[in-house]
Design a protein around this motif. Structure first.
Motif, short mmCIF file in Angstrom:
data_model
loop_
_atom_site.label_atom_id
_atom_site.label_comp_id
_atom_site.label_asym_id
_atom_site.label_seq_id
_atom_site.Cartn_x
_atom_site.Cartn_y
_atom_site.Cartn_z
N PHE A 59 0.85 -1.18 0.00
CA PHE A 59 0.00 0.00 0.00
C PHE A 59 0.89 1.24 0.00
O PHE A 59 2.03 1.20 0.48
CB PHE A 59 -0.89 0.05 1.25
CG PHE A 59 -1.91 -1.04 1.33
CD1 PHE A 59 -3.16 -0.89 0.75
CD2 PHE A 59 -1.64 -2.22 2.01
CE1 PHE A 59 -4.11 -1.89 0.83
CE2 PHE A 59 -2.58 -3.23 2.10
CZ PHE A 59 -3.82 -3.07 1.51
N MET A 78 -8.72 -6.43 2.90
CA MET A 78 -7.67 -6.28 1.90
C MET A 78 -6.34 -6.56 2.58
O MET A 78 -5.93 -5.84 3.49
CB MET A 78 -7.70 -4.88 1.28
CG MET A 78 -6.72 -4.70 0.14
SD MET A 78 -6.97 -3.15 -0.78
CE MET A 78 -8.28 -3.64 -1.89
N ARG A 112 -3.27 -7.32 0.85
CA ARG A 112 -2.15 -6.73 0.11
C ARG A 112 -2.73 -5.81 -0.96
O ARG A 112 -3.90 -5.94 -1.35
CB ARG A 112 -1.30 -7.80 -0.58
CG ARG A 112 -0.70 -8.85 0.35
CD ARG A 112 0.39 -8.28 1.24
NE ARG A 112 1.09 -9.31 1.99
CZ ARG A 112 0.66 -9.84 3.12
NH1 ARG A 112 -0.50 -9.46 3.66
NH2 ARG A 112 1.38 -10.77 3.74
N CYS A 113 -1.92 -4.89 -1.43
CA CYS A 113 -2.36 -3.97 -2.47
C CYS A 113 -1.79 -4.41 -3.81
O CYS A 113 -0.58 -4.67 -3.93
CB CYS A 113 -1.90 -2.56 -2.15
SG CYS A 113 -2.39 -1.33 -3.37
N TRP A 114 -2.68 -4.50 -4.81
CA TRP A 114 -2.22 -4.80 -6.16
C TRP A 114 -3.08 -4.04 -7.16
O TRP A 114 -4.29 -4.02 -7.03
CB TRP A 114 -2.33 -6.31 -6.47
CG TRP A 114 -1.67 -6.66 -7.77
CD1 TRP A 114 -0.37 -7.03 -7.97
CD2 TRP A 114 -2.28 -6.63 -9.07
NE1 TRP A 114 -0.13 -7.24 -9.30
CE2 TRP A 114 -1.29 -7.00 -10.00
CE3 TRP A 114 -3.56 -6.32 -9.54
CZ2 TRP A 114 -1.53 -7.06 -11.37
CZ3 TRP A 114 -3.81 -6.38 -10.90
CH2 TRP A 114 -2.80 -6.75 -11.80
N ASP A 160 0.90 -2.41 -7.02
CA ASP A 160 1.58 -1.70 -5.94
C ASP A 160 1.15 -0.24 -5.90
O ASP A 160 1.10 0.44 -6.93
CB ASP A 160 3.09 -1.75 -6.14
CG ASP A 160 3.67 -3.14 -5.90
OD1 ASP A 160 2.87 -4.09 -5.77
OD2 ASP A 160 4.90 -3.25 -5.85
N LYS A 161 0.80 0.22 -4.70
CA LYS A 161 0.47 1.62 -4.43
C LYS A 161 -0.79 2.12 -5.13
O LYS A 161 -1.04 3.32 -5.19
CB LYS A 161 1.65 2.54 -4.77
CG LYS A 161 2.90 2.26 -3.96
CD LYS A 161 4.00 3.26 -4.26
CE LYS A 161 5.23 3.00 -3.39
NZ LYS A 161 6.31 3.96 -3.65
N ARG A 162 -1.59 1.19 -5.64
CA ARG A 162 -2.89 1.61 -6.18
C ARG A 162 -3.73 2.26 -5.09
O ARG A 162 -4.47 3.23 -5.35
CB ARG A 162 -3.63 0.41 -6.76
CG ARG A 162 -5.08 0.73 -7.17
CD ARG A 162 -5.80 -0.48 -7.73
NE ARG A 162 -7.22 -0.20 -7.91
CZ ARG A 162 -8.18 -0.52 -7.03
NH1 ARG A 162 -7.86 -1.16 -5.90
NH2 ARG A 162 -9.44 -0.23 -7.28
N VAL A 163 -3.64 1.75 -3.88
CA VAL A 163 -4.41 2.26 -2.74
C VAL A 163 -3.51 3.08 -1.84
O VAL A 163 -2.49 2.60 -1.35
CB VAL A 163 -5.05 1.11 -1.93
CG1 VAL A 163 -5.79 1.66 -0.71
CG2 VAL A 163 -5.99 0.30 -2.82
#
Length: 213
Positions: free
Chosen positions: A21, A193, A195-197, A199-202
Protein backbone atom coordinates in the motif's frame (compact mmCIF):
# COMPACT_ATOMS: atom_id res chain seq x y z
CA UNK A 1 -1.02 12.97 21.26
CA UNK A 2 1.54 10.87 23.09
CA UNK A 3 4.78 9.59 21.61
CA UNK A 4 3.46 6.06 22.06
CA UNK A 5 0.32 6.86 20.04
CA UNK A 6 2.34 8.50 17.29
CA UNK A 7 4.70 5.53 17.16
CA UNK A 8 1.74 3.15 16.84
CA UNK A 9 0.34 5.14 13.91
CA UNK A 10 3.71 5.29 12.16
CA UNK A 11 4.26 1.56 12.73
CA UNK A 12 0.86 0.83 11.18
CA UNK A 13 1.80 2.92 8.14
CA UNK A 14 5.07 1.02 7.83
CA UNK A 15 3.20 -2.30 7.92
CA UNK A 16 0.87 -1.10 5.18
CA UNK A 17 3.85 -0.12 3.03
CA UNK A 18 5.34 -3.59 3.48
CA UNK A 19 2.09 -4.90 2.04
CA UNK A 20 2.52 -2.65 -1.01
CA UNK A 21 0.00 0.00 0.00
CA UNK A 22 0.99 3.62 -0.24
CA UNK A 23 0.61 5.00 3.30
CA UNK A 24 1.01 8.44 4.83
CA UNK A 25 0.53 9.74 8.38
CA UNK A 26 -0.86 13.26 8.80
CA UNK A 27 -1.51 15.22 11.97
CA UNK A 28 -5.15 16.24 11.45
CA UNK A 29 -8.13 16.42 9.10
CA UNK A 30 -6.86 19.63 7.51
CA UNK A 31 -3.59 17.95 6.57
CA UNK A 32 -5.51 14.95 5.23
CA UNK A 33 -7.54 17.25 3.00
CA UNK A 34 -4.39 18.94 1.69
CA UNK A 35 -2.88 15.57 0.81
CA UNK A 36 -6.04 14.28 -0.89
CA UNK A 37 -6.37 17.51 -2.86
CA UNK A 38 -2.75 17.19 -4.01
CA UNK A 39 -3.31 13.59 -5.11
CA UNK A 40 -6.45 14.49 -7.06
CA UNK A 41 -4.63 17.31 -8.82
CA UNK A 42 -1.61 15.10 -9.58
CA UNK A 43 -3.73 12.22 -10.89
CA UNK A 44 -5.88 14.60 -12.96
CA UNK A 45 -8.81 12.13 -13.11
CA UNK A 46 -11.75 12.60 -15.45
CA UNK A 47 -14.21 10.75 -13.22
CA UNK A 48 -14.10 10.87 -9.42
CA UNK A 49 -16.43 9.26 -6.89
CA UNK A 50 -16.59 8.49 -3.17
CA UNK A 51 -18.10 6.10 -0.66
CA UNK A 52 -19.71 7.40 2.51
CA UNK A 53 -17.37 7.96 5.44
CA UNK A 54 -17.60 10.32 8.40
CA UNK A 55 -13.82 10.58 8.56
CA UNK A 56 -13.61 11.44 4.87
CA UNK A 57 -16.43 13.97 5.11
CA UNK A 58 -14.75 15.56 8.11
CA UNK A 59 -11.81 16.59 5.96
CA UNK A 60 -13.95 18.73 3.66
CA UNK A 61 -12.90 16.82 0.53
CA UNK A 62 -16.49 16.14 -0.57
CA UNK A 63 -17.38 19.84 -0.65
CA UNK A 64 -14.19 20.57 -2.58
CA UNK A 65 -14.95 17.87 -5.14
CA UNK A 66 -18.50 19.17 -5.57
CA UNK A 67 -17.23 22.68 -6.25
CA UNK A 68 -14.41 21.62 -8.57
CA UNK A 69 -15.46 22.39 -12.12
CA UNK A 70 -12.44 20.70 -13.71
CA UNK A 71 -13.54 17.13 -13.03
CA UNK A 72 -16.71 15.07 -13.26
CA UNK A 73 -17.95 13.91 -9.86
CA UNK A 74 -20.16 10.84 -9.65
CA UNK A 75 -22.04 11.84 -6.49
CA UNK A 76 -24.11 8.90 -5.32
CA UNK A 77 -25.10 10.78 -2.16
CA UNK A 78 -26.82 13.80 -3.70
CA UNK A 79 -29.95 14.04 -1.55
CA UNK A 80 -31.78 15.96 -4.29
CA UNK A 81 -31.87 12.80 -6.44
CA UNK A 82 -34.19 9.81 -5.86
CA UNK A 83 -32.66 6.71 -4.31
CA UNK A 84 -32.73 4.62 -7.49
CA UNK A 85 -30.82 7.31 -9.37
CA UNK A 86 -28.26 7.57 -6.58
CA UNK A 87 -27.84 3.79 -6.67
CA UNK A 88 -27.19 3.90 -10.42
CA UNK A 89 -24.54 6.59 -9.89
CA UNK A 90 -22.87 4.35 -7.32
CA UNK A 91 -22.76 1.57 -9.91
CA UNK A 92 -21.06 3.91 -12.35
CA UNK A 93 -18.48 4.71 -9.66
CA UNK A 94 -16.94 1.30 -10.32
CA UNK A 95 -15.51 2.81 -13.52
CA UNK A 96 -14.27 6.05 -11.97
CA UNK A 97 -10.61 7.00 -12.29
CA UNK A 98 -10.27 7.85 -8.60
CA UNK A 99 -12.33 6.73 -5.62
CA UNK A 100 -12.20 8.05 -2.03
CA UNK A 101 -13.68 6.47 1.09
CA UNK A 102 -13.02 5.36 4.67
CA UNK A 103 -12.49 2.04 6.41
CA UNK A 104 -13.85 0.34 9.54
CA UNK A 105 -10.54 -0.97 10.86
CA UNK A 106 -6.83 -0.99 10.02
CA UNK A 107 -4.63 -3.58 11.67
CA UNK A 108 -1.12 -3.09 12.99
CA UNK A 109 -0.26 -6.00 10.69
CA UNK A 110 -1.03 -3.81 7.68
CA UNK A 111 -4.48 -5.00 6.53
CA UNK A 112 -7.78 -3.18 5.89
CA UNK A 113 -11.24 -4.35 7.04
CA UNK A 114 -14.80 -3.35 6.19
CA UNK A 115 -18.39 -4.43 6.77
CA UNK A 116 -20.91 -2.82 4.43
CA UNK A 117 -24.64 -2.72 3.74
CA UNK A 118 -24.92 -2.00 0.00
CA UNK A 119 -21.34 -2.74 -1.05
CA UNK A 120 -20.81 0.45 -3.03
CA UNK A 121 -18.11 1.56 -0.61
CA UNK A 122 -16.03 -1.59 -0.84
CA UNK A 123 -16.53 -2.83 -4.41
CA UNK A 124 -14.55 0.05 -6.01
CA UNK A 125 -11.78 -0.42 -3.46
CA UNK A 126 -11.35 -4.04 -4.55
CA UNK A 127 -11.41 -3.39 -8.29
CA UNK A 128 -12.23 -0.75 -10.89
CA UNK A 129 -10.87 2.71 -10.18
CA UNK A 130 -7.22 3.21 -11.09
CA UNK A 131 -6.50 5.03 -7.81
CA UNK A 132 -8.15 4.66 -4.41
CA UNK A 133 -7.70 6.88 -1.36
CA UNK A 134 -8.64 5.53 2.08
CA UNK A 135 -8.71 7.94 5.03
CA UNK A 136 -8.81 6.70 8.65
CA UNK A 137 -8.40 8.13 12.13
CA UNK A 138 -5.98 6.52 14.56
CA UNK A 139 -8.96 5.15 16.51
CA UNK A 140 -9.48 2.69 13.64
CA UNK A 141 -6.12 1.01 14.32
CA UNK A 142 -6.37 -2.41 15.98
CA UNK A 143 -3.96 -5.25 16.61
CA UNK A 144 -5.22 -7.94 14.24
CA UNK A 145 -8.12 -9.40 12.28
CA UNK A 146 -9.96 -10.61 15.40
CA UNK A 147 -9.84 -7.13 16.92
CA UNK A 148 -10.94 -5.63 13.59
CA UNK A 149 -14.05 -7.82 13.57
CA UNK A 150 -14.73 -7.04 17.22
CA UNK A 151 -14.38 -3.31 16.58
CA UNK A 152 -16.84 -3.49 13.70
CA UNK A 153 -19.40 -5.44 15.74
CA UNK A 154 -19.17 -3.39 18.92
CA UNK A 155 -18.41 0.12 17.66
CA UNK A 156 -18.63 0.79 13.94
CA UNK A 157 -21.84 -1.04 13.05
CA UNK A 158 -24.07 -0.07 16.03
CA UNK A 159 -22.93 3.56 15.97
CA UNK A 160 -23.44 3.84 12.22
CA UNK A 161 -26.97 2.49 12.59
CA UNK A 162 -27.59 5.05 15.33
CA UNK A 163 -26.89 7.93 12.95
CA UNK A 164 -29.57 6.72 10.51
CA UNK A 165 -32.98 7.51 12.05
CA UNK A 166 -35.64 4.97 11.21
CA UNK A 167 -33.38 1.93 10.91
CA UNK A 168 -35.15 -0.93 12.68
CA UNK A 169 -32.42 -3.24 13.91
CA UNK A 170 -31.80 -4.66 17.37
CA UNK A 171 -28.55 -2.69 17.65
CA UNK A 172 -30.45 0.56 16.99
CA UNK A 173 -32.18 -0.04 20.31
CA UNK A 174 -29.50 -1.82 22.34
CA UNK A 175 -26.23 -0.57 20.80
CA UNK A 176 -25.07 -4.20 20.67
CA UNK A 177 -24.80 -6.39 17.57
CA UNK A 178 -27.32 -9.27 17.56
CA UNK A 179 -26.31 -10.69 14.15
CA UNK A 180 -29.87 -9.92 13.06
CA UNK A 181 -31.79 -10.61 9.85
CA UNK A 182 -33.44 -7.19 9.61
CA UNK A 183 -34.10 -5.56 6.22
CA UNK A 184 -32.27 -2.51 7.62
CA UNK A 185 -29.20 -4.52 8.59
CA UNK A 186 -26.04 -2.70 7.51
CA UNK A 187 -23.72 -5.69 8.06
CA UNK A 188 -24.22 -7.55 4.79
CA UNK A 189 -20.88 -7.77 3.02
CA UNK A 190 -17.48 -8.20 4.64
CA UNK A 191 -14.22 -7.35 2.90
CA UNK A 192 -10.61 -7.47 3.96
CA UNK A 193 -7.67 -6.28 1.90
CA UNK A 194 -4.48 -8.10 2.79
CA UNK A 195 -2.15 -6.73 0.11
CA UNK A 196 -2.36 -3.97 -2.47
CA UNK A 197 -2.22 -4.80 -6.16
CA UNK A 198 -1.01 -3.17 -8.28
CA UNK A 199 1.58 -1.70 -5.94
CA UNK A 200 0.47 1.62 -4.43
CA UNK A 201 -2.89 1.61 -6.18
CA UNK A 202 -4.41 2.26 -2.74
CA UNK A 203 -3.23 5.22 -0.68
CA UNK A 204 -4.07 4.94 3.03
CA UNK A 205 -4.01 8.25 4.89
CA UNK A 206 -3.79 7.74 8.66
CA UNK A 207 -4.85 10.79 10.67
CA UNK A 208 -3.00 10.92 13.97
CA UNK A 209 -6.13 11.88 15.89
CA UNK A 210 -9.45 10.17 16.56
CA UNK A 211 -11.90 10.58 13.67
CA UNK A 212 -15.09 8.85 12.60
CA UNK A 213 -16.72 5.74 14.01
Amino acid sequence: MTNRTAEKTEACAAALRRHRFEAEVVKDAEAAFALMKAVVEAENPQLVSFGDSMTMRGTGIVEWLRSNGRLTLLDGFDASKPYEERLEIRRRALLSDLFITGVNAVTEQGTLHWLDKVGNRIAPVAFGPRKVIIVAGRNKIVADRDEAEERIRRIAAPQNVARHPGFRTPCAKTGVCADCNSQDRICNTRMEMLRCWPDKRVLVILIDEDSGL
